[in-house]
Design a protein around this motif. Structure first.
Motif, PDB file in Angstrom:
ATOM      1  N   SER A  13       0.856  -1.175   0.000  1.00  0.00           N
ATOM      2  CA  SER A  13       0.000   0.000   0.000  1.00  0.00           C
ATOM      3  C   SER A  13       0.892   1.224   0.000  1.00  0.00           C
ATOM      4  O   SER A  13       2.114   1.123   0.044  1.00  0.00           O
ATOM      5  N   CYS A  15       2.546   4.681  -1.618  1.00  0.00           N
ATOM      6  CA  CYS A  15       2.883   5.340  -2.871  1.00  0.00           C
ATOM      7  C   CYS A  15       4.357   5.134  -3.201  1.00  0.00           C
ATOM      8  O   CYS A  15       5.215   5.157  -2.321  1.00  0.00           O
ATOM      9  N   ARG A  17       7.323   6.721  -5.639  1.00  0.00           N
ATOM     10  CA  ARG A  17       7.596   7.925  -6.427  1.00  0.00           C
ATOM     11  C   ARG A  17       8.894   7.779  -7.204  1.00  0.00           C
ATOM     12  O   ARG A  17       9.884   7.242  -6.696  1.00  0.00           O
ATOM     13  N   GLU A  22       4.140   9.589  -9.496  1.00  0.00           N
ATOM     14  CA  GLU A  22       3.828   8.826  -8.303  1.00  0.00           C
ATOM     15  C   GLU A  22       2.892   7.694  -8.691  1.00  0.00           C
ATOM     16  O   GLU A  22       1.969   7.878  -9.490  1.00  0.00           O
ATOM     17  N   ASP A  24       0.361   5.472  -7.067  1.00  0.00           N
ATOM     18  CA  ASP A  24      -0.467   5.360  -5.866  1.00  0.00           C
ATOM     19  C   ASP A  24      -1.084   3.967  -5.845  1.00  0.00           C
ATOM     20  O   ASP A  24      -2.040   3.680  -6.562  1.00  0.00           O
ATOM     21  N   THR A  26      -2.628   2.407  -3.366  1.00  0.00           N
ATOM     22  CA  THR A  26      -3.914   2.336  -2.686  1.00  0.00           C
ATOM     23  C   THR A  26      -5.045   2.705  -3.641  1.00  0.00           C
ATOM     24  O   THR A  26      -6.080   2.034  -3.688  1.00  0.00           O
ATOM     25  N   ARG A  31       0.141   9.039 -11.451  1.00  0.00           N
ATOM     26  CA  ARG A  31      -0.017  10.478 -11.606  1.00  0.00           C
ATOM     27  C   ARG A  31       1.314  11.119 -11.989  1.00  0.00           C
ATOM     28  O   ARG A  31       2.378  10.649 -11.583  1.00  0.00           O
ATOM     29  N   ARG A  36      -3.606  12.780 -13.004  1.00  0.00           N
ATOM     30  CA  ARG A  36      -3.720  11.359 -13.323  1.00  0.00           C
ATOM     31  C   ARG A  36      -3.307  11.076 -14.766  1.00  0.00           C
ATOM     32  O   ARG A  36      -3.679  11.800 -15.693  1.00  0.00           O
ATOM     33  N   GLU A 117       9.632   5.366  -1.469  1.00  0.00           N
ATOM     34  CA  GLU A 117       8.336   5.031  -0.898  1.00  0.00           C
ATOM     35  C   GLU A 117       7.846   6.199  -0.048  1.00  0.00           C
ATOM     36  O   GLU A 117       8.633   6.932   0.538  1.00  0.00           O
ATOM     37  N   SER A 120       0.891   9.123  -0.724  1.00  0.00           N
ATOM     38  CA  SER A 120       0.480   9.779  -1.954  1.00  0.00           C
ATOM     39  C   SER A 120       0.163  11.241  -1.699  1.00  0.00           C
ATOM     40  O   SER A 120      -0.051  11.674  -0.566  1.00  0.00           O
ATOM     41  N   GLU A 123      -3.052  11.588   0.121  1.00  0.00           N
ATOM     42  CA  GLU A 123      -2.965  11.408   1.566  1.00  0.00           C
ATOM     43  C   GLU A 123      -2.347  12.626   2.230  1.00  0.00           C
ATOM     44  O   GLU A 123      -2.774  13.060   3.305  1.00  0.00           O
ATOM     45  N   SER A 179      -7.152  12.845  -7.842  1.00  0.00           N
ATOM     46  CA  SER A 179      -6.958  13.806  -6.762  1.00  0.00           C
ATOM     47  C   SER A 179      -7.305  15.226  -7.179  1.00  0.00           C
ATOM     48  O   SER A 179      -7.541  16.085  -6.340  1.00  0.00           O
TER      49      SER A 179
END
Length: 238
Positions: A13, A15, A17, A22, A24, A26, A31, A36, A117, A120, A123, A179
């Motif tokens: 789970s 993100c 990068r 990134e 994501d 979850t 993105r 996105r 790691e 996101s 988050e 997002s």
């Protein structure tokens, strides 16, 4: 690696990068600088697999075993080649001078960019500021809660927004929730997709209160300040 039914995103789970991207896990979304990037399911799973194994060679047989197992018959080589090509298109990568996905001829692929790691951007924004809106569609007394990622609209019983009407195509349209908002796309439907009376032929950003029409069937798009309940609503699909 386990074979059959493997889901790379289920193994981690958070993100991952790299550069301006990134991944994501979850939300099952890619993105670029917060926006996105559209990527189909199979290329997404291959990308997750490669990024999780960054720096290591992932052989083609490992990709095959991880995604299909030994009992599923598909044209593995063609499917893997297509997935890698779509990944490179999404990342703007060059096979001859790769920044992200390197081909090891006769063996497989290696993800060569540095990976970090973390959480996101979604988050981070949730922690640092107001919670992002949740999105719903209403049709009369029916209410459909939209999830992060792609939401299918149509007559397919598996559709997130199931509309049982002869004028609606099985796979009529799609709403992508990210997002930064929601985007509506027509999926070459028979009777067209409309936003506030205007037929769309390319992905279109939609705002709170927009009236979406699938042929003659209309729905209202709502962006709510508080997150939607995870409890299934009337008319929604699991």
């Amino acid at each position: 690696m386990e074979s059959g039914g493997y889901n790379p995103a289920a193994q981690m789970s958070g993100c991952l990068r790299f550069a301006e991207f990134e991944l994501d896990l979850t939300a099952y979304a890619l993105r670029r600088r917060g926006r996105r990037v559209k990527l189909e399911k199979l290329p997404m799973e291959v990308l997750i697999l490669l990024v999780r194994e960054a720096g290591a060679l992932v052989e083609r047989r490992e990709i095959q075993a991880a995604l299909w197992g030994s009992e599923v018959f598909v044209e593995h080589d063609s499917a893997i080649n297509t997935a890698i090509r779509k990944i490179r298109q999404a990342l703007g990568d060059d096979a001859d001078s790769p920044r992200y996905v390197e081909t090891v001829i006769g063996k497989g692929y290696r993800f060569v960019a540095r990976v970090e790691e973390g959480v996101s951007l979604t988050e981070e924004r949730r922690r640092d500021g107001p919670r992002p809106p949740s999105y719903r569609l209403t049709r009369g007394r029916q209410e459909f809660v939209l999830q992060p990622g792609d939401n299918l609209l149509g007559r397919d019983p598996a559709a997130r927004v199931y509309v049982d009407h002869a004028s609606v195509s099985r796979r009529h349209a799609r709403i992508a929730v990210g997002s930064d908002g929601a985007t509506l796309e027509d999926l070459k439907s028979r009777n067209g997709t409309f936003v506030d009376g205007r037929r769309i032929d390319s992905p279109t950003e939609i705002q709170h209160g927009a009236i979406i029409a699938l042929g003659p069937i209309t729905l209202k798009f709502l962006a709510l300040a508080e997150p939607a309940s995870t409890r299934p609503m009337t008319g929604s699909r699991p």
